[in-house]
Design an enzyme around this catalytic site. Structure first.
Site, PDB file in Angstrom:
ATOM      1  N   GLY A 165       0.848  -1.190   0.000  1.00  0.00           N
ATOM      2  CA  GLY A 165       0.000   0.000   0.000  1.00  0.00           C
ATOM      3  C   GLY A 165       0.882   1.237   0.000  1.00  0.00           C
ATOM      4  NE  ARG A 182       0.778   7.732   8.126  1.00  0.00           N
ATOM      5  CZ  ARG A 182       2.037   7.927   8.392  1.00  0.00           C
ATOM      6  NH1 ARG A 182       2.610   9.080   8.112  1.00  0.00           N
ATOM      7  NH2 ARG A 182       2.766   6.968   8.917  1.00  0.00           N
ATOM      8  CB  CYS A 200     -11.522  23.094  18.793  1.00  0.00           C
ATOM      9  SG  CYS A 200     -11.909  24.606  17.928  1.00  0.00           S
TER      10      CYS A 200
HETATM   11  C1  PLP Z   1      -2.779  -2.358   5.738  1.00  0.00           C
HETATM   12  C2  PLP Z   1      -2.564  -3.683   5.117  1.00  0.00           C
HETATM   13  C3  PLP Z   1      -1.667  -3.820   4.045  1.00  0.00           C
HETATM   14  C4  PLP Z   1      -0.855  -2.677   3.487  1.00  0.00           C
HETATM   15  O1  PLP Z   1       0.125  -2.202   4.337  1.00  0.00           O
HETATM   16  P1  PLP Z   1       1.193  -1.152   3.801  1.00  0.00           P
HETATM   17  O2  PLP Z   1       2.069  -0.905   4.947  1.00  0.00           O
HETATM   18  O3  PLP Z   1       0.459   0.075   3.384  1.00  0.00           O
HETATM   19  O4  PLP Z   1       1.920  -1.772   2.656  1.00  0.00           O
HETATM   20  C5  PLP Z   1      -1.563  -5.059   3.463  1.00  0.00           C
HETATM   21  N1  PLP Z   1      -2.259  -6.120   3.909  1.00  0.00           N
HETATM   22  C6  PLP Z   1      -3.118  -6.038   4.947  1.00  0.00           C
HETATM   23  C7  PLP Z   1      -3.863  -7.235   5.381  1.00  0.00           C
HETATM   24  C8  PLP Z   1      -3.296  -4.809   5.581  1.00  0.00           C
HETATM   25  O5  PLP Z   1      -4.138  -4.733   6.627  1.00  0.00           O
END
Ligand code: PLP
Length: 419
Positions: free
Chosen positions: A275, A312, A343
């Site tokens: 991701g 974040r 706030c």
């Molecule tokens: C969040 C998640 C990912 C992706 O994680 P990244 O750190 O963004 O690569 C992949 N697989 C599962 C099951 C997740 O929950």
């Protein structure tokens, strides 16, 4: 590498000065680089060319339809964690044959929807879920393909909130209990066991947790094959980190060099769920300075973006580099807190940050905001969610419009007795 670079002291996305986007679209807004997204996907996918594999983009990192369509065109699948994500993935044209469904709490409705669209597989996290899946599949006259998610009990050495593969974590099934769970799965008539899944956490900057956890999974695969369960897919999850500050995470080529030799003779399809590494550095949050203020103990730079737009820093204490959109040599370096209008004392984008002194009206780019940025945005303090923009070369495309005030109250009803 990403495509947010200075040209004659003007921070640009590809060929477009960010100042132009601020003028045409307004601030705050998210800006994504098309070229960076494509390059990052290809770098990851290409790294694994020696093994049969599916890249299932973890769409919780960024689920904008345009981003997903781009991924689909590049050949990506999707790692989904809800029916809403399935809906988005299908809208974007991601083929169900490349969709995998994770998460500890899939509802019957969600399972039904996923079975109806015939996704590749469910990554199952408990025996309760297995039984429910079997029941729903039976009602529909289907068989559900599943991988069991193993919790390998490996410390990924990342932030506890984004660490998912430790014994105390809610995710997955412990390696000791896995064989029994697989036995149960194989005994259920509407379940077809096809794989093993693991995902140990996010923003990993070291290869050893990937390798150690995969080795645990491979031991299990061997045992499963010995007892006659044919494992055809090994899903190693996501989690590869990116550079926010001074981290030096492995390149996808390094990950592949460590992983591919371990799986290449297993006659399995390798599934990966990156991701952050695809989208994180492909996006920024563009914001404008509203005010500056000298507190008793601190200097504050108050900007028009806030924790509801990018949570974040507040949630994980995450570091995001903040760059001035106009680079000047006149600005002296000062230590400031960059805060938003929400706030809450927890509303900050940077704390005690040494950066060029900013003035009201200045534009700032909050870097590395393409992952877990807009997808975690909320309407807290009744702030309309900001637009998302995709830049391609010299073109600006609004891929999600700025919300209007009417969007804030959509669906809300004042009951008759209060009218
Ligand atoms: C969040 C998640 C990912 C992706 O994680 P990244 O750190 O963004 O690569 C992949 N697989 C599962 C099951 C997740 O929950």
């Amino acid at each position: 590498m990403h495509d947010f670079q200075y040209r004659q002291s003007e921070l640009c996305c590809e060929e477009v000065p960010l100042a132009r986007i601020a003028k045409e679209i307004g601030t705050p807004c998210y800006v994504y680089s098309h070229a960076t997204l494509v390059r990052h996907f290809r770098a990851f996918d290409g790294a694994f060319h020696t093994v049969p594999h599916i890249v299932a983009f973890a769409m919780k990192a960024n689920s904008n339809l345009a981003v997903l369509r781009l991924m689909a065109r590049e050949g990506s699948g999707a790692d989904i964690v809800s029916a809403g994500e399935l809906y988005r993935a299908l809208q974007a044209g991601i083929p169900p044959t490349k969709i995998v469904f994770a998460g500890v709490g899939k509802s019957r409705e969600e399972i039904r929807y996923a079975l109806a669209t015939d996704i590749l597989m469910f990554n199952v996290e408990s025996s309760d879920e297995l039984r429910t899946l079997d029941e729903v599949a039976a009602e529909m006259g289907r068989r559900a393909r599943v991988a069991l998610r193993i919790n390998p009990d490996i410390d990924p050495k990342t932030h506890p909130y984004i660490s998912t593969g430790l014994k105390k974590s809610k995710f997955g099934i412990s390696a000791d209990r896995a064989l029994d769970e697989f036995k149960l799965a194989s005994s259920l008539p509407h379940i077809e066991v096809v794989g093993v899944h693991k995902h140990i956490g996010s923003q990993l900057t070291d290869l050893s947790p990937f390798v150690d956890s995969l080795k645990k999974v491979l031991t299990l695969v061997e045992a499963l094959r010995a007892q006659g369960t044919d494992i055809r897919y090994i899903n190693i999850g996501g989690g590869l980190g990116i550079t926010y500050d001074d981290e030096t995470p492995p390149h996808p080529d390094d990950l592949s060099a460590a992983i591919s030799p371990l799986v290449k003779d297993l006659k399995c399809v390798l599934i990966m769920e990156p991701g952050r590494v695809i989208v994180g550095n492909a996006g920024i949050l563009l914001t404008r300075v509203l005010y500056t203020k000298e507190g008793d103990a601190k200097r504050f730079v108050i900007v028009d973006a806030a924790m509801n737009d990018l949570i974040r820093p507040s949630l994980y204490g995450a570091y995001h580099e903040i760059r001035p959109v106009h680079e000047t040599s006149r600005a002296k370096i000062v230590t400031v807190d960059v805060v938003g209008p929400v706030c809450e004392s927890g509303d900050f984008l940077a704390k005690d940050r040494a950066m060029p002194d900013a003035r009201p009206g200045d534009l700032l780019a909050v870097m590395s905001a393409g992952a877990y940025g807009f997808t975690m945005a909320s309407n807290y303090n009744s702030r309309p969610r900001v637009p998302e923009v995709m830049v391609r070369g010299g073109e600006i495309h609004v891929v999600r419009a700025r919300e209007e005030y009417a969007d804030l109250v959509r669906g809300e009803v004042i009951p008759e007795f209060l009218r």
